[in-house]
Structures are given as C-alpha cells and as structure tokens.
Design an enzyme around this catalytic site. Structure first.
Site, PDB file in Angstrom:
ATOM      1  N   HIS A 212       6.831  11.437  -0.953  1.00  0.00           N
ATOM      2  CA  HIS A 212       6.839  10.525  -2.089  1.00  0.00           C
ATOM      3  C   HIS A 212       5.499   9.843  -2.340  1.00  0.00           C
ATOM      4  O   HIS A 212       5.294   9.274  -3.414  1.00  0.00           O
ATOM      5  CB  HIS A 212       7.912   9.452  -1.877  1.00  0.00           C
TER       6      HIS A 212
ATOM      7  N   GLY B 277       8.712  -3.390  -9.360  1.00  0.00           N
ATOM      8  CA  GLY B 277       9.639  -2.282  -9.530  1.00  0.00           C
ATOM      9  C   GLY B 277       9.123  -1.265 -10.528  1.00  0.00           C
ATOM     10  O   GLY B 277       9.212  -0.057 -10.318  1.00  0.00           O
TER      11      GLY B 277
ATOM     12  N   ARG C 298       6.917  -8.192  -2.892  1.00  0.00           N
ATOM     13  CA  ARG C 298       7.617  -7.702  -4.084  1.00  0.00           C
ATOM     14  C   ARG C 298       7.376  -8.678  -5.223  1.00  0.00           C
ATOM     15  O   ARG C 298       7.545  -9.887  -5.075  1.00  0.00           O
ATOM     16  CB  ARG C 298       9.120  -7.573  -3.812  1.00  0.00           C
ATOM     17  N   ILE C 299       6.950  -8.172  -6.364  1.00  0.00           N
ATOM     18  CA  ILE C 299       6.792  -8.989  -7.568  1.00  0.00           C
ATOM     19  C   ILE C 299       7.691  -8.381  -8.640  1.00  0.00           C
ATOM     20  O   ILE C 299       7.323  -7.423  -9.306  1.00  0.00           O
ATOM     21  CB  ILE C 299       5.325  -9.082  -8.022  1.00  0.00           C
ATOM     22  N   GLY C 300       8.868  -8.947  -8.769  1.00  0.00           N
ATOM     23  CA  GLY C 300       9.861  -8.353  -9.637  1.00  0.00           C
ATOM     24  C   GLY C 300      10.455  -9.326 -10.623  1.00  0.00           C
ATOM     25  O   GLY C 300      10.000 -10.459 -10.769  1.00  0.00           O
ATOM     26  N   THR C 301      11.483  -8.871 -11.297  1.00  0.00           N
ATOM     27  CA  THR C 301      12.203  -9.704 -12.257  1.00  0.00           C
ATOM     28  C   THR C 301      13.604  -9.968 -11.727  1.00  0.00           C
ATOM     29  O   THR C 301      14.108  -9.249 -10.863  1.00  0.00           O
ATOM     30  CB  THR C 301      12.289  -9.016 -13.631  1.00  0.00           C
TER      31      THR C 301
ATOM     32  N   GLU D  83      16.230  -5.213  -5.115  1.00  0.00           N
ATOM     33  CA  GLU D  83      15.383  -4.520  -4.146  1.00  0.00           C
ATOM     34  C   GLU D  83      15.121  -5.243  -2.833  1.00  0.00           C
ATOM     35  O   GLU D  83      14.756  -4.617  -1.844  1.00  0.00           O
ATOM     36  CB  GLU D  83      14.032  -4.193  -4.795  1.00  0.00           C
TER      37      GLU D  83
ATOM     38  N   ASP E  10      15.852 -12.742 -17.509  1.00  0.00           N
ATOM     39  CA  ASP E  10      17.048 -12.984 -18.313  1.00  0.00           C
ATOM     40  C   ASP E  10      17.916 -14.013 -17.601  1.00  0.00           C
ATOM     41  O   ASP E  10      17.717 -14.291 -16.416  1.00  0.00           O
ATOM     42  CB  ASP E  10      17.820 -11.684 -18.573  1.00  0.00           C
TER      43      ASP E  10
END
Length: 238
Positions: A10, A26, A93-96, A187, A210
């Site tokens: 991967h 992500g 991790r930098i996510g929503t 995640e 959201d």
C-alpha cells in the site's frame, strides 16, 4: 529520517524519505493541499491506490503527510505499516467529525483525549477486558500549549470512533451524547490501538464539519481546504 528501501502493498516511497512525524488526514486531497500550502521542498512518497503521501519541511523540520481513507480498516492498514515497516513515531490524525454537544459549533477544533468505539478492531489482542483507548499525553499536552499560544479555543475530551456511518439504530447518537461524547469520527480507534500496541505517539485532532444536533454542515470543498486552524496546530506539533 527513515530509510525507504522498504515498501508494502500500500505504500511505495520510491526513494523519498518518510519523516518520523506524520499528519494523517482521511482525504488524500487534503494531504495534497497541506503539502502545497504549508511544506517547502516537498516530494510525493506515495500514489498507490490514490492515497497521496508527501514529505517536506515546515519551519526547517522534516514532516510527512498522507491520506488514510475512511474507517478503521483503512486507517489500520496505513498506520500499522507506517509504524511497523517505516518506523514512524508520531502520528497525528487531522480529520473531520460530527459534533454531538450543543456547545460545539462548526469549525471548532476537538482534541480526542480518549476514544469510545463500536468497532471490534481491538479483538485481535484477545485481552480479558476492555482497554481504554487514549491519546499520547505528550502530544496532547504539547497540542494544548500550541493552541493556547495561538489563542485558539479547543475542546478536549472523549470522542466516538465508529465504524458505522449510516447507522440503522437511530437512537445511538443520543446515547453517546448523554455520556458526554464530543464528536464522532471513524478512524481514531485503529490509530490509537496501533500506536498503543507499538508504544508510539498518536493524537486525533478534529475539526467539526457537521453537527448531529442542529443539522449544520460544511461542503466537501471546505473539508478539503478550509480547516487550516487544525492543520497549523498539527504542523507545529509535528
């Protein structure tokens, strides 16, 4: 820096180094945006399956950034390989996320101190009980100081890391809200498990995209490029 003669099914760096500290959005397009916007002298170290990864410098320090995809299975694969094959030590991790408390608004930043989950990702360790999934205190403490120095308000507490986006149990969100969960994402359960097992550092930093109570939401374009407060905290932390 980490040698890159190795590769996995991967991740194929093709001679580009991977830093010991990495930011993990992500969305791979968010990784591309961060590299192009914040990093100097960046090079792409992965394009396999479109999961873009880059290494460059930020204020003189080598930093990598790479997309992880959605859900614990995808995060589990990429974070495991980054830790156990490529030797990454600090994973941010930098996510929503979807906000689950009324006092949290769109664009607010959340630090996931701990992660509740409905995922069975941890069954592989065959433990005789429940294990608390927590962030690295070292990263969490530093991230809070960075946010304070920037005058950036953040929420710190427990998040829900769910493997279900479209949940048939319509009452589940209310139950998590009642025990104080700040927001839901998909995640951190895999990231925290892999980091805990390997004894490396991990932290989940989220921007509210959201709101599960009010129904407010951001656009897909905003989720790629507009969450710069979270990005800047993570870059300083890395």
């Amino acid at each position: 820096m980490i040698t890159t003669s190795k590769e996995t099914p991967h991740i194929k760096p093709n001679g580009v180094e991977i830093a010991e500290s990495i930011l993990l959005p992500g969305d791979p397009l968010r990784a591309k945006f961060i590299a192009e916007t914040f990093l100097e002298d960046y090079q792409c170290f992965n394009e396999v399956r479109g999961m873009l990864g880059y290494t460059g410098t930020y204020k003189g320090k080598k930093i990598s950034v790479m997309g992880t995809g959605m859900g614990p299975a995808s995060m589990g694969i990429y974070s495991w390989e980054l830790i156990n094959v490529f030797g990454v030590k600090n994973l941010i991790r930098i996510g929503t996320c979807g906000a689950m408390q009324e006092n949290i608004e769109l664009y607010d930043v959340i630090f996931g101190m701990g992660a509740a989950t409905d995922s069975n990702y941890g069954h592989q360790y065959n433990l005789p009980g429940q294990y608390p999934l927590t962030a690295s205190f070292e990263l969490l403490e530093k991230a809070k100081k960075i946010a304070d120095d920037k005058g950036q308000k953040v929420h710190i507490g427990n998040i829900l890391s769910s493997e279900i986006f479209y949940n048939a149990d319509q009452a589940s969100n209310k139950k998590w809200q009642d025990v104080g969960i700040l927001g839901v994402e998909m995640e951190s359960v895999a990231l925290y498990w892999n980091a805990i097992q390997a004894r490396v550092n991990a932290l989940c930093i989220l921007t509210v995209s959201d709101h599960l109570i009010t129904g407010a939401k951001t656009t897909s374009e905003e989720r790629q490029t507009a969450f710069t407060k979270m990005m800047e905290i993570a870059l300083e932390l890395a």
